[in-house]
Design an enzyme around this catalytic site. Structure first.
Site, PDB file in Angstrom:
ATOM      1  CB  SER A 170       6.307  -1.761   1.904  1.00  8.32           C
ATOM      2  OG  SER A 170       4.948  -2.064   1.648  1.00  8.32           O
TER       3      SER A 170
ATOM      4  CG  HIS B  28       7.556  -2.792   6.113  1.00  6.77           C
ATOM      5  ND1 HIS B  28       7.752  -2.368   7.419  1.00  6.77           N
ATOM      6  CD2 HIS B  28       6.328  -2.341   5.761  1.00  6.77           C
ATOM      7  CE1 HIS B  28       6.692  -1.700   7.826  1.00  6.77           C
ATOM      8  NE2 HIS B  28       5.798  -1.668   6.850  1.00  6.77           N
TER       9      HIS B  28
ATOM     10  CG  ASP C 287       2.778  -2.837   4.877  1.00  5.41           C
ATOM     11  OD1 ASP C 287       3.066  -2.281   5.947  1.00  5.41           O
ATOM     12  OD2 ASP C 287       3.348  -2.581   3.796  1.00  5.41           O
TER      13      ASP C 287
ATOM     14  CG  MET D 204      -3.022  -3.488   6.307  1.00  5.01           C
ATOM     15  SD  MET D 204      -3.454  -2.216   5.110  1.00  5.01           S
ATOM     16  CE  MET D 204      -1.822  -1.661   4.619  1.00  5.01           C
TER      17      MET D 204
ATOM     18  CG  HIS E 225       3.499  -1.973   9.623  1.00  2.00           C
ATOM     19  ND1 HIS E 225       3.363  -0.938   8.734  1.00  2.00           N
ATOM     20  CD2 HIS E 225       2.977  -1.517  10.802  1.00  2.00           C
ATOM     21  CE1 HIS E 225       2.783   0.085   9.342  1.00  2.00           C
ATOM     22  NE2 HIS E 225       2.525  -0.244  10.583  1.00  2.00           N
TER      23      HIS E 225
ATOM     24  CG  MET F 199      -0.719  -1.219   9.976  1.00  7.21           C
ATOM     25  SD  MET F 199      -0.548  -0.645   8.277  1.00  7.21           S
ATOM     26  CE  MET F 199       0.373  -1.999   7.595  1.00  7.21           C
TER      27      MET F 199
ATOM     28  CG  MET G  12       2.686   4.570  10.841  1.00 10.44           C
ATOM     29  SD  MET G  12       3.329   3.431   9.602  1.00 10.44           S
ATOM     30  CE  MET G  12       2.383   3.874   8.140  1.00 10.44           C
TER      31      MET G  12
ATOM     32  N   GLY H  34      -2.660   2.139   6.094  1.00 11.63           N
ATOM     33  CA  GLY H  34      -3.788   1.537   5.383  1.00 11.63           C
ATOM     34  C   GLY H  34      -3.531   1.318   3.905  1.00 11.63           C
TER      35      GLY H  34
ATOM     36  CG  ASP I 136       5.642   2.125   6.507  1.00 12.23           C
ATOM     37  OD1 ASP I 136       5.653   2.231   5.269  1.00 12.23           O
ATOM     38  OD2 ASP I 136       4.933   1.298   7.123  1.00 12.23           O
TER      39      ASP I 136
ATOM     40  N   GLY J 118       5.189   6.877   1.865  1.00 12.98           N
ATOM     41  CA  GLY J 118       5.567   7.962   0.960  1.00 12.98           C
ATOM     42  C   GLY J 118       7.057   8.240   0.927  1.00 12.98           C
TER      43      GLY J 118
ATOM     44  N   GLY K  26       7.752   1.593  -0.396  1.00 16.78           N
ATOM     45  CA  GLY K  26       6.872   0.699  -1.143  1.00 16.78           C
ATOM     46  C   GLY K  26       6.884   1.029  -2.611  1.00 16.78           C
ATOM     47  CB  SER K  27       4.613   3.087  -4.735  1.00 16.37           C
ATOM     48  OG  SER K  27       4.097   3.636  -3.585  1.00 16.37           O
TER      49      SER K  27
HETATM   50  C1  DX5 Z   1       0.917   1.854   4.644  1.00 17.10           C
HETATM   51  C2  DX5 Z   1       1.960   0.781   4.813  1.00 17.10           C
HETATM   52  C3  DX5 Z   1       3.224   1.080   4.126  1.00 17.10           C
HETATM   53  C4  DX5 Z   1       3.100   1.263   2.631  1.00 17.10           C
HETATM   54  C5  DX5 Z   1       4.296   1.971   2.103  1.00 17.10           C
HETATM   55  O1  DX5 Z   1      -0.074   1.658   5.574  1.00 17.10           O
HETATM   56  O2  DX5 Z   1       2.265   0.601   6.180  1.00 17.10           O
HETATM   57  O3  DX5 Z   1       4.216   0.123   4.438  1.00 17.10           O
HETATM   58  O4  DX5 Z   1       2.954   0.064   1.951  1.00 17.10           O
HETATM   59  O5  DX5 Z   1       4.098   2.194   0.745  1.00 17.10           O
HETATM   60  P1  DX5 Z   1       4.530   3.574   0.077  1.00 17.10           P
HETATM   61  O6  DX5 Z   1       6.010   3.669   0.200  1.00 17.10           O
HETATM   62  O7  DX5 Z   1       4.047   3.422  -1.313  1.00 17.10           O
HETATM   63  O8  DX5 Z   1       3.840   4.686   0.826  1.00 17.10           O
HETATM   64 ZN    ZN Z   2       4.036  -0.581   6.643  1.00 13.92          ZN
END
Ligand code: DX5
Ligand code: ZN
Length: 225
Positions: A15, A40, A42, A44, A74, A76, A145, A150, A179, A181, A201-202
């Site tokens: 992500s 992926h 995101d 929003m 994704h 949201m 999730m 968010g 998805d 953490g 992601g991170s």
């Molecule tokens: C959160 C997103 C995720 C997020 C994942 O709402 O849907 O895709 O970016 O990032 P990490 O892996 O840092 O939780």
């Molecule tokens: Zn996501």
């Protein structure tokens, strides 16, 4: 799901939410060069989740910059029906909507497929897994999730693994994505529960060596397939 069950494969989809968004092309290319199987993205809208990112105009600009990348969108967003055609036109490959955001999931899945995309359905941490069962046979992927949607960089909710186990026990060939953490310290729980599509992601974009992280995530999943 496909008519003929395909063997499950592990796919790692970074992500880019926490990447340098002013240079998204570079971030996406770097992820693909580091061994990502898909990206992926995101989306929003500030309504379905308390955060705002980007929409179809950006996806459209990004498409030619990473032509070989599979875009998992994704969504949201409230009213996910609204953006199907625009996202297909922008070059989305898969449209992953949230079950909480629609009253007509089956009609939405049909619309996504008619637009030429794969369909994914996601569920928030507070949503019982049973709510997606009626659409599982119609979709290409279920997204469980593992944080409140968010924001990137939140802590993994291990209690969500029960949902993954529930789905894997009933749908052995279903693509199940996790998805939120997910990184080196939480991947084993995801893999053991039966997830095969991993959003990170991170843990990937902030790593000194994203390639090594992607490769370690993959090894953990492959061991359990
Ligand atoms: C959160 C997103 C995720 C997020 C994942 O709402 O849907 O895709 O970016 O990032 P990490 O892996 O840092 O939780
Ligand atoms: Zn996501």
């Amino acid at each position: 799901m496909a008519d003929t069950p395909q063997p499950l494969t592990c796919k790692i989809g970074p992500s880019i939410l926490n990447a340098d968004l002013s240079n998204l092309e570079k971030a996406c290319v770097q992820m693909m060069d580091s061994g990502a199987d898909y990206l992926h993205l995101d989306i929003m809208d500030g309504h379905f989740v308390p955060n705002l990112t980007f929409g179809h105009p950006l996806v459209k600009c990004l498409r030619p910059k990473v032509p070989r990348a599979f875009f998992d969108l994704h969504m949201m967003v409230a009213e996910p029906e609204k953006w199907v055609n625009e996202m297909a036109d922008a070059g989305g490959d898969q449209y992953t909507f949230h079950i909480e955001a629609t009253n007509s999931p089956l009609a939405l899945v049909r619309k996504i497929k008619e637009a030429g995309m794969k369909a994914g359905v996601g569920l928030k941490p507070g949503t019982p897994v049973e709510e997606v069962v009626e659409v599982v046979e119609e979709v290409d992927m279920v997204l469980v999730m593992t944080v409140e949607p968010g924001f990137g960089g939140q802590s993994f909710m291990s209690a969500m693994m029960e949902k993954v186990e529930f789905l894997r026990a009933r749908f052995p060939s279903l693509d199940i994505e996790v998805d939120g953490g997910v990184g080196l310290s939480t991947i084993d729980a995801c893999a053991k529960a039966g997830a095969n599509m991993i959003v990170s992601g991170s843990a990937v974009v902030k790593a000194d060596d994203p390639k090594a992280v992607i490769s370690q995530l993959r090894s953990s999943v492959v061991k359990e397939l």
